[in-house]
Design a protein around this motif. Sequence first.
Motif, mmCIF file in Angstrom:
data_model
loop_
_atom_site.group_PDB
_atom_site.id
_atom_site.type_symbol
_atom_site.label_atom_id
_atom_site.label_comp_id
_atom_site.label_asym_id
_atom_site.label_seq_id
_atom_site.Cartn_x
_atom_site.Cartn_y
_atom_site.Cartn_z
ATOM 1 N N HIS A 160 0.853 -1.185 0.000
ATOM 2 C CA HIS A 160 0.000 0.000 0.000
ATOM 3 C C HIS A 160 0.890 1.236 0.000
ATOM 4 O O HIS A 160 2.108 1.140 0.127
ATOM 5 C CB HIS A 160 -0.913 0.018 1.228
ATOM 6 N N TRP A 193 -4.701 4.787 -1.203
ATOM 7 C CA TRP A 193 -4.257 3.712 -2.089
ATOM 8 C C TRP A 193 -5.409 2.792 -2.490
ATOM 9 O O TRP A 193 -5.361 2.163 -3.548
ATOM 10 C CB TRP A 193 -3.154 2.895 -1.412
ATOM 11 N N VAL A 200 -1.707 -0.660 -7.660
ATOM 12 C CA VAL A 200 -0.787 -0.991 -6.571
ATOM 13 C C VAL A 200 -0.379 -2.464 -6.649
ATOM 14 O O VAL A 200 0.810 -2.804 -6.532
ATOM 15 C CB VAL A 200 -1.442 -0.667 -5.214
ATOM 16 N N LEU A 227 5.106 2.771 -2.472
ATOM 17 C CA LEU A 227 4.486 1.516 -2.065
ATOM 18 C C LEU A 227 5.403 0.758 -1.115
ATOM 19 O O LEU A 227 6.624 0.745 -1.296
ATOM 20 C CB LEU A 227 4.202 0.637 -3.283
#
Length: 402
Positions: A160, A193, A200, A227
């Motif tokens: 995330h 996210w 992602v 990320l």
Amino acid sequence: MSTSAPDLRHPGVSSDAGVLESRLIEIPRTTFADDYWGRRALLSRGVSDFSDLFSAAAVDELISSRGLRSPFLRVAKDGATLPTSSFTSPAGVGATIGDQLDDTRLWRQFHDGATLVLQALQRTWAPIGDFAAALSSELGNPVQANAYITPPQNQGFDDHYDVHDVFVLQIQGTKRWVIHEPVFDAPLRDQPWTDRRASVAEAAATEPAIDAVLEPGDALYLPRGWLHAATAQGEVSIHLTLGIHNWTRYGVAEQLAQVALARLQDDPAMRSSLPMGEALPDDEVLERIREAMVAALAEADPNPGIERTRRSQARPAPLGPLAQHEAVRNLSRETNVQLRAGLDPTVDGVRLHTRIGWFDFSEADLATVRRLLDGAPLTVEEIGRPLAERLLAAGALVPALG
């Protein structure tokens, strides 16, 4: 209050080594400001001993002995946050509030592989509170501190990104961090996210920018949008995450817009109704509105609104009511007092703005207040008893340390 000399190439960046340069990064702060802040991840090995900030004993004390309630802790397992009811309960006679942490339930969740997240530690653990306040002052942005306690070979959250910058401080154990570059640069707070799950997941399957195991004393900086996923290794991992709630250009634009709209409220032409029967403005009316907004924006000053918002995002240093009572009761000409830390004071004319309110002063008293702003303790005789009593009663002055 006294401040370090500014770095002339980097306005707002102190030239003295504060907690950022001495404890969180292994490069000069000016290099960090130029090349990393808001741009790139940075891993710093063995940069500091963080045991003075937090420990396993601190975790146990907070969970078992402090009567914390659910906003100060959440539990995650297999990428999902567990319901509050799964780890809270009333605490018996005289403490029947139902959302208090239940240490037995938490132990069982942890033993079953869940990650415990102690939140807002800047409010509940004094060493972290002091550290977060110092870092916030250096960076010019509010700082929140969370601790993540993860059982061996477990991962609390899937890949995330965060909507704020973070510093990760490894306290105990080791944790593997797999980091990828952003799929969405510099997200704002309302751009999480979860709005980009597919992107992602796709990016997380590619070659990482950083794949490293953090050991105690290591620190990692991640700009918002980068990320990341982290997995504890062969023992319990404890790390602190310092969340930097960044001021952005968009945030300044919001303040500008608010000031401009407030100005337009005072314009009778802008308050007038559209022609009867018309729900939408015609081209001529719309152009006049645009012109008025542009003119209002040109004259808008966002700084007062930014200052008010910034002050509301943090609290001053703790104030003990009984210690303050004793200071007032035993006040003498020789008593040393100083301005309470963390007030974020600024002077506007004869008015002092702080996190606990504003104060107006005479020109004579203002000269004394400016001496207090330098940070050095003064005696009641130097301040003048009426002014000292006023500021002590308001919680702006406190007994000097030492």
